[in-house]
Design a protein around this motif. Structure first.
Motif, short mmCIF file in Angstrom:
data_model
loop_
_atom_site.label_atom_id
_atom_site.label_comp_id
_atom_site.label_asym_id
_atom_site.label_seq_id
_atom_site.Cartn_x
_atom_site.Cartn_y
_atom_site.Cartn_z
N SER A 107 21.02 71.70 98.43
CA SER A 107 21.55 70.46 98.82
C SER A 107 22.48 70.31 99.86
N ALA A 109 25.63 69.30 99.31
CA ALA A 109 26.73 69.64 98.77
C ALA A 109 26.73 71.34 98.69
N ASP A 110 25.57 71.93 98.84
CA ASP A 110 25.47 73.31 98.65
C ASP A 110 25.76 73.74 100.21
N ARG A 113 29.51 73.99 100.57
CA ARG A 113 29.94 75.11 99.81
C ARG A 113 29.88 76.37 100.64
N HIS A 128 33.61 66.15 104.37
CA HIS A 128 33.06 64.92 103.30
C HIS A 128 33.19 63.73 104.00
N ASP A 137 24.02 61.63 100.64
CA ASP A 137 24.07 62.00 99.15
C ASP A 137 24.26 63.36 98.85
N PRO A 138 25.42 63.86 98.50
CA PRO A 138 25.71 65.42 98.54
C PRO A 138 24.73 66.09 97.49
N ARG A 139 24.10 64.98 96.57
CA ARG A 139 23.19 65.77 95.51
C ARG A 139 21.76 66.04 96.42
N GLN A 140 21.44 65.41 97.44
CA GLN A 140 20.25 65.37 98.07
C GLN A 140 19.75 66.65 98.74
N ARG A 141 18.65 67.18 98.48
CA ARG A 141 18.35 68.33 99.02
C ARG A 141 17.91 68.00 100.42
#
Length: 257
Positions: A107, A109-110, A113, A128, A137-141
């Motif tokens: 993602s 976000a990954d 990190r 960010h 979107d941080p959740r998007q792959r």
């Protein structure tokens, strides 16, 4: 990446591939190359390159396919060692390779990190903000992002390292005109908002991109530097070139003759 453990105010020197180690000493310029060459078998991808790039510039690197642009950029960031000569660069380079490679299964976000874990100078707040400004979107792959979004993610990862030197290899080549304009605007914003005086070097086949963003030009052709200097000075010194495109084309024609 070059300079990950360097002290402030010093730079890396990559010597010819003779087994010698990397030396450190202070320099004023972002990049210095002397008699720099890289050979693959019998073919010279870059030969007898002498180059000085002042710090704090947005530098456009242009030339035909096979001119040595990617080789030069990979020498700058330390992914390659020279066959001949030396190259000196500032510490903490951020690099976006051709095609803005990212990990499709992770993602957004990954990726942040991972960047935080791998870079001790990581600026999470900046990363960010860059993603928020790009509408990611941080959740998007990452594998489901558009080409322009992937380029923006790669740029966010690079600038969040707080590099003194940001190197971009054809970052907008596969983007549509709007996405390319947005990406180049993001690059310009990343430079103007940097307190460290970031130097940017990016390659492009599109001279219009260089005219819009660059104050310094390097022209490679036939594995050699054919032209280098401030854009305004280069244009002022050419009696027959009214634009950067004219200047580049005229020099490429001279090389071809």
């Amino acid at each position: 990446m070059p300079g990950a453990g360097c002290q402030s105010g010093v730079s890396l020197r990559h010597g010819a591939d003779t087994g010698a180690g990397v030396e450190l000493w202070p320099v004023d310029n972002a990049i210095e190359a002397n008699a720099l060459g890289k050979r693959y078998g019998r073919r010279w991808a870059l030969a007898d390159c002498a180059l000085t790039v002042p710090a704090g510039q947005v530098v456009g690197l242009v030339g035909p396919n096979g001119a040595g642009k990617t080789t030069l950029l990979e020498l700058v960031v330390g992914l390659l060692r020279p066959t001949t000569g030396t190259i000196t660069v500032r510490q903490r380079a951020g690099f976006v390779a051709q095609g803005a490679p990212i990990y499709g299964d992770l993602s957004v976000a990954d990726h942040l990190r991972m960047g935080r874990a791998l870079n001790k100078h990581w600026d999470g707040g900046l990363a960010h903000r860059r993603l928020e400004e790009a509408g990611l979107d941080p959740r998007q792959r990452a594998g489901r992002l558009s080409g322009g979004q992937r380029a923006q993610l790669a740029l966010a990862l690079a600038v969040a390292k707080r590099p003194g030197l940001l190197v971009l290899d054809e970052p907008a080549a596969n983007l549509d005109p709007l996405a390319r304009r947005e990406f180049l605007d993001s690059v310009a914003q990343a430079v103007t908002t940097s307190a460290e005086g970031t130097t940017v070097v990016f390659s492009s086949h599109l001279v219009a991109d260089l005219e819009r963003t660059c104050g310094y030009l390097i022209l490679l052709a036939g594995a050699q530097v054919r032209l280098a200097g401030p854009v305004d000075a280069l244009l002022a010194g050419s009696a027959h070139s009214q634009s950067l495109d004219d200047l580049v084309v005229s020099h490429l024609r001279e090389v071809a003759q």
